[in-house]
Design an enzyme around this catalytic site. Structure first.
Site, PDB file in Angstrom:
ATOM      1  N   ASP A 157     -17.508   1.538  29.504  1.00  0.00           N
ATOM      2  CA  ASP A 157     -17.784   2.520  28.278  1.00  0.00           C
ATOM      3  C   ASP A 157     -19.196   1.766  27.648  1.00  0.00           C
ATOM      4  O   ASP A 157     -19.317   1.224  26.700  1.00  0.00           O
ATOM      5  CB  ASP A 157     -16.665   2.120  27.336  1.00  0.00           C
ATOM      6  N   GLU A 170     -22.584  11.111  29.469  1.00  0.00           N
ATOM      7  CA  GLU A 170     -23.138  11.583  28.204  1.00  0.00           C
ATOM      8  C   GLU A 170     -24.825  11.188  28.256  1.00  0.00           C
ATOM      9  O   GLU A 170     -24.987   9.895  27.863  1.00  0.00           O
ATOM     10  CB  GLU A 170     -22.387  10.878  26.910  1.00  0.00           C
ATOM     11  N   HIS A 215     -19.709  16.153  25.570  1.00  0.00           N
ATOM     12  CA  HIS A 215     -18.670  15.193  25.804  1.00  0.00           C
ATOM     13  C   HIS A 215     -17.631  15.767  26.529  1.00  0.00           C
ATOM     14  O   HIS A 215     -16.484  15.576  26.491  1.00  0.00           O
ATOM     15  CB  HIS A 215     -18.123  14.613  24.413  1.00  0.00           C
ATOM     16  N   HIS A 260     -19.731   8.848  17.188  1.00  0.00           N
ATOM     17  CA  HIS A 260     -20.124  10.331  17.356  1.00  0.00           C
ATOM     18  C   HIS A 260     -20.277  11.329  16.190  1.00  0.00           C
ATOM     19  O   HIS A 260     -19.830  12.083  15.907  1.00  0.00           O
ATOM     20  CB  HIS A 260     -19.010  10.778  18.239  1.00  0.00           C
ATOM     21  N   ARG A 315     -22.281   4.716  18.992  1.00  0.00           N
ATOM     22  CA  ARG A 315     -21.741   4.108  17.518  1.00  0.00           C
ATOM     23  C   ARG A 315     -23.062   3.739  16.848  1.00  0.00           C
ATOM     24  O   ARG A 315     -24.048   3.501  17.271  1.00  0.00           O
ATOM     25  CB  ARG A 315     -21.065   3.033  18.318  1.00  0.00           C
TER      26      ARG A 315
END
Length: 383
Positions: free
Chosen positions: A283, A348, A211, A140, A115
């Site tokens: 996350d 990631e 991803h 992304h 982000r």
């Protein structure tokens, strides 16, 4: 790099399928090369031809990739009994990807993975505005990021592909023309290796990543809460309610974010914790215990059900662990299996989120004349 390219292109070219495969998950190594049924993937996307490619290694690992977003659509790896298991979520058709509420399955991510706050950053005195596509933030690379373009396939071989894409100056609001080259290789050490290169003609933020949504039980086979995860990271970057880093680099000690020892994903995911509440689970960005850009192990994750273990190696300083919190049972994927809550994880490799707006974070600015280079390896075995 040329030696590596020559190694996997000395054999005959990869099978260019131009299709997605239906009802063809191999049960053993012998069935990999001859799918029983094929279905046309699609014709074009944005007036460009969409194709799929199959690559494999000497041990029976088999991967299918499409030039739409350089996506990994299938990845079969051996389990503890020697049977092959497809461990990535996805779809059989192009329409499945275009219609999905989750747009990043298996995709290459850029120009900026993760982000950027408020879709804005300032570089060399000039403010840039990007499309906002996630709670007022840019996620992304924006809605037209590298996951949603057709990549050129420069070369294909039995165990590898070379992708390239040129992002024009101003695409999704980013400055400079960015030329990206990306190599996918299946090595005989059961590694899925991604090598990235990029160059620009104007200073620009670059944070490329991969991803795939993994489930080591098999795609669509329940949740990943029984998976055991270890992260080589003593610190992480806490976020606010829209998942933008606060700027703090905090210790994981005594928190649900401590994966320095192998721990089940589901063990603490529902604890009362503000950070878990913001993410709906995990996350977040973990800061790896490393200095410099040497290739080091970032994570080890395994499934007790299949015995499959995956190591993640990277030259990057950080890794995002996502526990599939926004999968909600509304998506039906390969084999008509439903992708339920927390039925996948993502690991990631990356620089920190929102680095263009966070001066205390490692820089992600690529200057003209410099070359962006990074490597990520997903290495599979059994235990």
């Amino acid at each position: 790099m040329s030696a590596m390219i020559n190694h996997f292109y000395k054999a005959a070219g990869a099978i260019v399928l131009g299709v997605f495969l239906v009802s063809c998950e191999p049960k053993s190594k012998e069935s990999v090369e001859e799918p029983e049924q094929e279905q046309v993937f699609g014709t074009t996307f944005q007036n460009q031809k969409v194709e799929t490619y199959e690559i494999k290694n000497a041990n029976g690992m088999n991967m299918k990739v499409t030039n739409f977003g350089a996506r990994v659509t299938h990845l079969w790896v051996p389990d503890k009994d020697g049977n092959l298991v497809d461990v990535v979520l996805g779809f059989e058709t192009l329409d499945g990807y275009l219609a999905s509420g989750e747009k990043y399955f298996g995709a290459a991510i850029g120009r900026y993975g993760n982000r950027i706050a408020n879709g804005k950053f300032t570089l060399n005195g000039e403010e840039y505005t990007l499309p906002q596509n996630n709670n007022g933030q840019t996620l992304h690379g924006g809605p037209g990021g590298m996951d949603y373009v057709i990549w050129d396939v420069e070369k294909s071989g039995e165990n590898g592909l070379i992708f390239s894409y040129t992002s024009p100056d101003g695409e999704e609001g980013f400055p400079g023309e960015l030329k990206v080259k990306m190599i996918y290789t299946l090595t005989d050490d059961n590694e899925f290796k991604v090598t990235y290169e990029a160059e620009t003609n104007k200073a620009t933020p670059v944070n490329l990543t991969h991803h795939s949504f993994f489930n080591l039980n098999g795609a669509g086979n329940g949740t990943v809460l029984n998976h055991t995860l270890q992260l080589n990271a003593d610190k992480y970057t806490p976020v606010n309610e829209v998942l933008i880093p606060t700027g703090e680099v905090a210790s994981v000690n005594g928190t649900p974010f401590d994966f320095t020892n192998a721990t089940k994903i589901g063990e603490r995911i529902d604890q009362e914790n503000e950070q878990l509440k913001f993410g709906g689970g995990y996350d977040h960005n973990w800061v790896l215990n490393k200095t410099g850009n040497d290739l080091t192990q970032a994570a080890v994750i395994s499934s007790p059900q299949t015995g499959i273990e995956m190591e993640v190696w990277t030259t990057e300083p950080a890794i995002q662990f996502y526990s599939g919190n926004f999968l909600d049972g509304s998506i039906t994927g390969k084999g008509e299996k439903v992708y339920e809550l927390r039925s996948a994880f993502c690991l990631e490799t990356q620089h920190y989120p929102d680095s263009p707006n966070q001066p205390n974070f490692p820089s992600t600015i690529l200057e003209p004349g410099e070359k962006y280079e990074q490597t990520c390896i997903y290495k599979f075995g059994t235990k």
